[in-house]
Design a protein around this motif. Sequence first.
Motif, short mmCIF file in Angstrom:
data_model
loop_
_atom_site.label_atom_id
_atom_site.label_comp_id
_atom_site.label_asym_id
_atom_site.label_seq_id
_atom_site.Cartn_x
_atom_site.Cartn_y
_atom_site.Cartn_z
N ARG A 54 0.84 -1.21 0.00
CA ARG A 54 0.00 0.00 0.00
C ARG A 54 0.87 1.26 0.00
NH1 ARG A 54 -4.40 -2.05 4.55
NH2 ARG A 54 -5.30 -3.74 3.30
N TYR A 55 1.99 1.21 0.71
CA TYR A 55 2.95 2.31 0.72
C TYR A 55 3.51 2.53 -0.69
CZ TYR A 55 7.37 4.67 2.16
OH TYR A 55 8.44 5.52 2.31
N LEU A 56 3.84 1.43 -1.36
CA LEU A 56 4.33 1.50 -2.73
C LEU A 56 3.29 2.14 -3.65
CD1 LEU A 56 6.08 -1.29 -4.77
CD2 LEU A 56 3.98 -0.26 -5.64
N ASP A 108 0.59 -7.60 13.07
CA ASP A 108 -0.06 -7.15 11.83
C ASP A 108 -0.54 -5.71 11.97
OD1 ASP A 108 -1.56 -8.03 9.18
OD2 ASP A 108 -3.05 -7.04 10.43
N SER A 109 -1.19 -5.41 13.08
CA SER A 109 -1.68 -4.06 13.32
C SER A 109 -0.55 -3.06 13.40
CB SER A 109 -2.50 -4.04 14.62
OG SER A 109 -2.96 -2.74 14.90
N ASP A 114 2.45 1.40 11.07
CA ASP A 114 3.78 1.92 10.77
C ASP A 114 3.87 2.42 9.34
OD1 ASP A 114 6.65 2.38 11.19
OD2 ASP A 114 6.94 0.59 9.95
N PHE A 115 3.42 1.62 8.39
CA PHE A 115 3.51 2.03 6.99
C PHE A 115 2.54 3.17 6.67
CE2 PHE A 115 5.97 -1.85 6.04
CZ PHE A 115 6.95 -1.26 5.25
N ALA A 116 1.39 3.19 7.32
CA ALA A 116 0.46 4.30 7.11
C ALA A 116 1.09 5.60 7.61
CB ALA A 116 -0.85 4.03 7.83
N ARG A 117 1.78 5.54 8.75
CA ARG A 117 2.46 6.72 9.28
C ARG A 117 3.59 7.16 8.35
NH1 ARG A 117 7.10 7.45 11.79
NH2 ARG A 117 7.44 5.19 11.82
N ARG A 120 2.47 9.08 5.39
CA ARG A 120 2.06 10.45 5.69
C ARG A 120 3.25 11.40 5.85
NH1 ARG A 120 -1.35 7.81 9.39
NH2 ARG A 120 0.01 8.48 11.10
N ILE A 121 4.34 10.91 6.46
CA ILE A 121 5.41 11.83 6.87
C ILE A 121 6.65 11.78 6.00
CG2 ILE A 121 4.61 11.69 9.26
CD1 ILE A 121 7.07 9.97 9.88
N ASP A 122 6.85 10.71 5.21
CA ASP A 122 8.08 10.59 4.42
C ASP A 122 8.13 11.63 3.31
OD1 ASP A 122 8.92 8.53 5.98
OD2 ASP A 122 8.64 6.94 4.48
#
Length: 301
Positions: A54-56, A108-109, A114-117, A120-122
Amino acid sequence: MDQATSHPMDDFPVRQLTFDMQRVGDHNVVWSRTCPEFSVFINALALHVPYFERYLIHTMRTVKDQIGDPQLRRDMSALIGQEAHHAKNFTLFNQALANRYPKVGQHDSDAREDFARRARIDSTKHLVGFTAGYETFTFLAGMIILDNHDKWFADADPVIKAMWVWHQVEEVEHGAVAFEVYRQLYGQHEWYRKWMVLKALTHIALQTLKTYPHMTKEEGWLRNPFNAAHKLGFCVLMLLRLLRAALPVFRKDYHPRRHPMATTKQNPIQIAWRRFQGRGGDVLEIDREKMAKMMGVPAPV
């Protein structure tokens, strides 16, 4: 030359496949009878993968308008499509893992958050760099796994085996896209690309080492110290194998398309799977008989 035997990274398709996790259930998540520790290792490694995917997707959508090459833009769209279907299927498999292992639901959570955060910030450069670095290892793992099919997959649950073969074939197909996006946008910063490769490997290793011991403990593999050393050592050796496979990535002239296993000399399972699926073959379950049919060899006795 037909599409199945041409370079796998040329005009790769999006395949809308959904694997029946109800057929698997949490009772069969140690799905490889040929090498049970491999199935637990790859389950642990892949737990956070749908959230990276999803990050990709977020990364590719963020920078797509900055890419002028129409072929690369087409490949980015196909990459987004492939990864969306990967994330969907592996999220369903994670539910089966969470039903079997008490701590996996929290792991999993944590990975999802972590990837959702990060998304947002990267910074844009970090989004592209980390994605390219991480895709280095999904690409390499795809080739390693397919090359060791008989050692790790020969006798396995047909649904999970089918899902992993599909996933690894497609990881090889789109293995150059994130690399090429990084090169077009930040190619002058070669040092940063290499740093992101190391950062991605560190992330993969830490996530795997967080979950694999828990899974092996729940399977009862740590009760005997000699067995525990063997099972835990398998995980470490597999991570070192990924690192060794990545050494060519640090060369200045590296490009995924030139890897021998991604050319017409590629693993024969890739060629056979793409040909079989492209002709309408059912690839949602692959047992020994179907693999033999796919490969054009006599069925096992």
